[in-house]
Design a protein around this motif. Sequence first.
Motif, PDB file in Angstrom:
ATOM      1  N   GLU A 144       0.832  -1.203   0.000  1.00 40.45           N
ATOM      2  CA  GLU A 144       0.000   0.000   0.000  1.00 40.45           C
ATOM      3  C   GLU A 144       0.866   1.251   0.000  1.00 40.45           C
ATOM      4  O   GLU A 144       1.904   1.301   0.667  1.00 40.45           O
ATOM      5  CB  GLU A 144      -0.916   0.016   1.229  1.00 40.45           C
ATOM      6  CG  GLU A 144      -1.924  -1.119   1.245  1.00 40.45           C
ATOM      7  CD  GLU A 144      -2.790  -1.119   2.495  1.00 40.45           C
ATOM      8  OE1 GLU A 144      -3.749  -1.910   2.544  1.00 40.45           O
ATOM      9  OE2 GLU A 144      -2.510  -0.335   3.421  1.00 40.45           O
ATOM     10  N   ILE A 145       0.423   2.242  -0.753  1.00 37.66           N
ATOM     11  CA  ILE A 145       1.096   3.534  -0.784  1.00 37.66           C
ATOM     12  C   ILE A 145       0.064   4.609  -0.523  1.00 37.66           C
ATOM     13  O   ILE A 145      -0.986   4.655  -1.176  1.00 37.66           O
ATOM     14  CB  ILE A 145       1.790   3.764  -2.143  1.00 37.66           C
ATOM     15  CG1 ILE A 145       2.921   2.750  -2.322  1.00 37.66           C
ATOM     16  CG2 ILE A 145       2.337   5.191  -2.241  1.00 37.66           C
ATOM     17  CD1 ILE A 145       3.657   2.868  -3.638  1.00 37.66           C
ATOM     18  N   ILE A 146       0.346   5.464   0.433  1.00 35.53           N
ATOM     19  CA  ILE A 146      -0.573   6.541   0.794  1.00 35.53           C
ATOM     20  C   ILE A 146      -0.304   7.742  -0.111  1.00 35.53           C
ATOM     21  O   ILE A 146       0.834   8.187  -0.261  1.00 35.53           O
ATOM     22  CB  ILE A 146      -0.400   6.939   2.271  1.00 35.53           C
ATOM     23  CG1 ILE A 146      -0.740   5.745   3.176  1.00 35.53           C
ATOM     24  CG2 ILE A 146      -1.274   8.143   2.619  1.00 35.53           C
ATOM     25  CD1 ILE A 146      -0.410   5.965   4.644  1.00 35.53           C
ATOM     26  N   VAL A 147      -1.379   8.263  -0.712  1.00 37.84           N
ATOM     27  CA  VAL A 147      -1.301   9.400  -1.630  1.00 37.84           C
ATOM     28  C   VAL A 147      -2.425  10.370  -1.266  1.00 37.84           C
ATOM     29  O   VAL A 147      -3.553   9.937  -1.008  1.00 37.84           O
ATOM     30  CB  VAL A 147      -1.463   8.942  -3.101  1.00 37.84           C
ATOM     31  CG1 VAL A 147      -1.508  10.133  -4.041  1.00 37.84           C
ATOM     32  CG2 VAL A 147      -0.343   7.997  -3.492  1.00 37.84           C
ATOM     33  N   PRO A 148      -2.169  11.675  -1.258  1.00 33.81           N
ATOM     34  CA  PRO A 148      -3.267  12.617  -1.003  1.00 33.81           C
ATOM     35  C   PRO A 148      -4.280  12.594  -2.129  1.00 33.81           C
ATOM     36  O   PRO A 148      -3.911  12.473  -3.313  1.00 33.81           O
ATOM     37  CB  PRO A 148      -2.557  13.982  -0.906  1.00 33.81           C
ATOM     38  CG  PRO A 148      -1.279  13.800  -1.647  1.00 33.81           C
ATOM     39  CD  PRO A 148      -0.873  12.373  -1.446  1.00 33.81           C
ATOM     40  N   ALA A 149      -5.549  12.704  -1.786  1.00 36.55           N
ATOM     41  CA  ALA A 149      -6.592  12.704  -2.815  1.00 36.55           C
ATOM     42  C   ALA A 149      -6.500  13.948  -3.678  1.00 36.55           C
ATOM     43  O   ALA A 149      -6.863  13.918  -4.861  1.00 36.55           O
ATOM     44  CB  ALA A 149      -7.966  12.611  -2.160  1.00 36.55           C
ATOM     45  N   MET A 150      -6.018  15.057  -3.118  1.00 30.83           N
ATOM     46  CA  MET A 150      -5.812  16.284  -3.888  1.00 30.83           C
ATOM     47  C   MET A 150      -4.443  16.219  -4.543  1.00 30.83           C
ATOM     48  O   MET A 150      -3.415  16.457  -3.911  1.00 30.83           O
ATOM     49  CB  MET A 150      -5.913  17.506  -2.981  1.00 30.83           C
ATOM     50  CG  MET A 150      -5.518  18.831  -3.655  1.00 30.83           C
ATOM     51  SD  MET A 150      -6.589  19.304  -5.025  1.00 30.83           S
ATOM     52  CE  MET A 150      -7.911  20.154  -4.169  1.00 30.83           C
ATOM     53  N   ALA A 151      -4.423  15.844  -5.788  1.00 30.55           N
ATOM     54  CA  ALA A 151      -3.171  15.686  -6.540  1.00 30.55           C
ATOM     55  C   ALA A 151      -3.530  15.494  -7.998  1.00 30.55           C
ATOM     56  O   ALA A 151      -4.692  15.267  -8.348  1.00 30.55           O
ATOM     57  CB  ALA A 151      -2.374  14.483  -6.039  1.00 30.55           C
ATOM     58  N   MET A 152      -2.531  15.603  -8.853  1.00 25.96           N
ATOM     59  CA  MET A 152      -2.738  15.171 -10.231  1.00 25.96           C
ATOM     60  C   MET A 152      -2.725  13.645 -10.250  1.00 25.96           C
ATOM     61  O   MET A 152      -2.014  13.011  -9.453  1.00 25.96           O
ATOM     62  CB  MET A 152      -1.638  15.727 -11.131  1.00 25.96           C
ATOM     63  CG  MET A 152      -1.854  15.439 -12.601  1.00 25.96           C
ATOM     64  SD  MET A 152      -0.580  16.171 -13.635  1.00 25.96           S
ATOM     65  CE  MET A 152      -1.121  15.622 -15.252  1.00 25.96           C
ATOM     66  N   SER A 153      -3.488  13.058 -11.139  1.00 25.50           N
ATOM     67  CA  SER A 153      -3.589  11.596 -11.167  1.00 25.50           C
ATOM     68  C   SER A 153      -2.230  10.935 -11.344  1.00 25.50           C
ATOM     69  O   SER A 153      -2.020   9.804 -10.877  1.00 25.50           O
ATOM     70  CB  SER A 153      -4.529  11.148 -12.281  1.00 25.50           C
ATOM     71  OG  SER A 153      -4.077  11.615 -13.542  1.00 25.50           O
ATOM     72  N   ALA A 154      -1.284  11.626 -11.991  1.00 25.01           N
ATOM     73  CA  ALA A 154       0.049  11.062 -12.205  1.00 25.01           C
ATOM     74  C   ALA A 154       0.722  10.661 -10.909  1.00 25.01           C
ATOM     75  O   ALA A 154       1.512   9.708 -10.867  1.00 25.01           O
ATOM     76  CB  ALA A 154       0.933  12.068 -12.951  1.00 25.01           C
ATOM     77  N   THR A 155       0.423  11.383  -9.825  1.00 22.72           N
ATOM     78  CA  THR A 155       1.053  11.093  -8.535  1.00 22.72           C
ATOM     79  C   THR A 155       0.761   9.674  -8.090  1.00 22.72           C
ATOM     80  O   THR A 155       1.587   9.039  -7.433  1.00 22.72           O
ATOM     81  CB  THR A 155       0.576  12.096  -7.476  1.00 22.72           C
ATOM     82  OG1 THR A 155       0.775  13.432  -7.965  1.00 22.72           O
ATOM     83  CG2 THR A 155       1.336  11.927  -6.170  1.00 22.72           C
ATOM     84  N   ALA A 156      -0.403   9.175  -8.446  1.00 25.04           N
ATOM     85  CA  ALA A 156      -0.769   7.797  -8.095  1.00 25.04           C
ATOM     86  C   ALA A 156      -0.538   6.820  -9.246  1.00 25.04           C
ATOM     87  O   ALA A 156      -0.184   5.658  -9.029  1.00 25.04           O
ATOM     88  CB  ALA A 156      -2.239   7.746  -7.668  1.00 25.04           C
ATOM     89  N   ASN A 157      -0.733   7.282 -10.479  1.00 25.34           N
ATOM     90  CA  ASN A 157      -0.749   6.380 -11.641  1.00 25.34           C
ATOM     91  C   ASN A 157       0.490   5.501 -11.748  1.00 25.34           C
ATOM     92  O   ASN A 157       0.394   4.280 -11.970  1.00 25.34           O
ATOM     93  CB  ASN A 157      -0.867   7.194 -12.932  1.00 25.34           C
ATOM     94  CG  ASN A 157      -2.246   7.788 -13.132  1.00 25.34           C
ATOM     95  OD1 ASN A 157      -3.186   7.460 -12.419  1.00 25.34           O
ATOM     96  ND2 ASN A 157      -2.358   8.673 -14.106  1.00 25.34           N
ATOM     97  N   ILE A 158       1.651   6.117 -11.650  1.00 26.23           N
ATOM     98  CA  ILE A 158       2.900   5.379 -11.852  1.00 26.23           C
ATOM     99  C   ILE A 158       2.997   4.206 -10.895  1.00 26.23           C
ATOM    100  O   ILE A 158       3.407   3.086 -11.267  1.00 26.23           O
ATOM    101  CB  ILE A 158       4.112   6.302 -11.659  1.00 26.23           C
ATOM    102  CG1 ILE A 158       4.135   7.389 -12.746  1.00 26.23           C
ATOM    103  CG2 ILE A 158       5.414   5.512 -11.642  1.00 26.23           C
ATOM    104  CD1 ILE A 158       4.441   6.881 -14.133  1.00 26.23           C
ATOM    105  N   PHE A 159       2.613   4.426  -9.664  1.00 29.63           N
ATOM    106  CA  PHE A 159       2.771   3.402  -8.626  1.00 29.63           C
ATOM    107  C   PHE A 159       1.711   2.312  -8.751  1.00 29.63           C
ATOM    108  O   PHE A 159       1.976   1.143  -8.453  1.00 29.63           O
ATOM    109  CB  PHE A 159       2.769   4.075  -7.253  1.00 29.63           C
ATOM    110  CG  PHE A 159       3.846   5.119  -7.141  1.00 29.63           C
ATOM    111  CD1 PHE A 159       5.148   4.753  -6.850  1.00 29.63           C
ATOM    112  CD2 PHE A 159       3.573   6.453  -7.397  1.00 29.63           C
ATOM    113  CE1 PHE A 159       6.161   5.699  -6.797  1.00 29.63           C
ATOM    114  CE2 PHE A 159       4.573   7.406  -7.343  1.00 29.63           C
ATOM    115  CZ  PHE A 159       5.874   7.028  -7.050  1.00 29.63           C
ATOM    116  N   VAL A 160       0.523   2.692  -9.220  1.00 32.25           N
ATOM    117  CA  VAL A 160      -0.500   1.686  -9.523  1.00 32.25           C
ATOM    118  C   VAL A 160      -0.014   0.773 -10.644  1.00 32.25           C
ATOM    119  O   VAL A 160      -0.164  -0.455 -10.587  1.00 32.25           O
ATOM    120  CB  VAL A 160      -1.827   2.368  -9.926  1.00 32.25           C
ATOM    121  CG1 VAL A 160      -2.819   1.335 -10.463  1.00 32.25           C
ATOM    122  CG2 VAL A 160      -2.435   3.086  -8.732  1.00 32.25           C
TER     123      VAL A 160
END
Length: 381
Positions: A84-100
């Motif tokens: 699991e990686i914690i990411v703020p919901a307020m962000a550009m989708s790229a912040t999460a995309n790479i890790f997904v």
Amino acid sequence: MLSPRLEENKWDLPHSYGSMYGVEEAQAMLEVLNEWAPTNNKRVREYESRFSTFVGASYGVATNSWGGAAHLVAIMMDIKEGDEIIVPAMAMSATANIFVREGAKIVFAESNPRTFNIDVEKLEEKITSKTKAIIIVHMCGQPCDMDPIVDIARRHGLLLVQDAAHAPGAMYKGKGLGEFGDYVIYSFHQAKNICTLGEGGMVVTNNKEWAEKLKKLRGHGAGLYIGVSNRMTEIQAAVGLVQLDRIKTHTETRRRLSYYINEFIRDIDGLSTPYEISDVYHVYHLYNLLVDEKRLGMTKNELMRYLWKKRRIMAISYYPTVNCLPPYKELGHGEGECPITEEMAARAIALPMSPRYTEADIEEMVTGIRDVVNMRKKGLI
């Protein structure tokens, strides 16, 4: 001064955000062209060295984009199924995309409605035995509250990754962001405070072994790893070096203009100006406003539409919360997951902000905002 073409469209994208180029950048590009435009050579190394020093880190690895830098970090993290990686919901989708894409499960965290940054008080409750890393975003150019975040990450044995796409040169308690955490990822996209011909990125770290491996991964793995190819070109680095010489002046212009906007619109009922926390150096990549629909008499979407229709001012909407985007709904996320952030995102807009502007430009923009608000109150729109 803006060229006549830019002057005519100065409130329109892409002219109303990002950095600015001059003769020096053009000369730097010509020098590289005269050398047959190599890739990843002496200028890239110089840019890595100078930029990492500028942000307070020991090592820098330049890439073709923010996403390229983040991809290298994701590979370094060696993500396993269930991590699991914690990411703020307020962000550009790229912040999460790479890790997904690398196999991580994203856990979205709330953001503070005053700073737009991750809410430290609600962060620790998101940590489980499966948490591998925390990713934070320095929204709009304002640093997160680093001391407690670093403390939480260290107590739980977690990697700390900073998305500093908005924040080159930002400081927390007199320290550069490169002094904190494990990796800091920067963007040099055309809309950012430093631009390298439309795209560009860098990851900085204080771990020499990590930096050396990152550079090998960047070049197909150098025969030692299964790598990728996302190198920065010499011509990008040459422009980046000139931009780096300009960044302090550009940042002070952004800060001065942002404070100028504050003075002009702080008395408009229904618009909340940016909240700047103490002990930080905010670089104002974006100038954020919160719209109170009842007090202002219109929604944020109506405000943006009328600003463009009546005064040709291109205000932009913030990213919708990442958890509410279609691909993340398919992964089991959705509305109500981060209600505070979702409500904030529904009210947040950004006004044009660029070192191209003068105080006269800002007066023109704010006059346009006041005109639109007054027209609405009089029922003219």
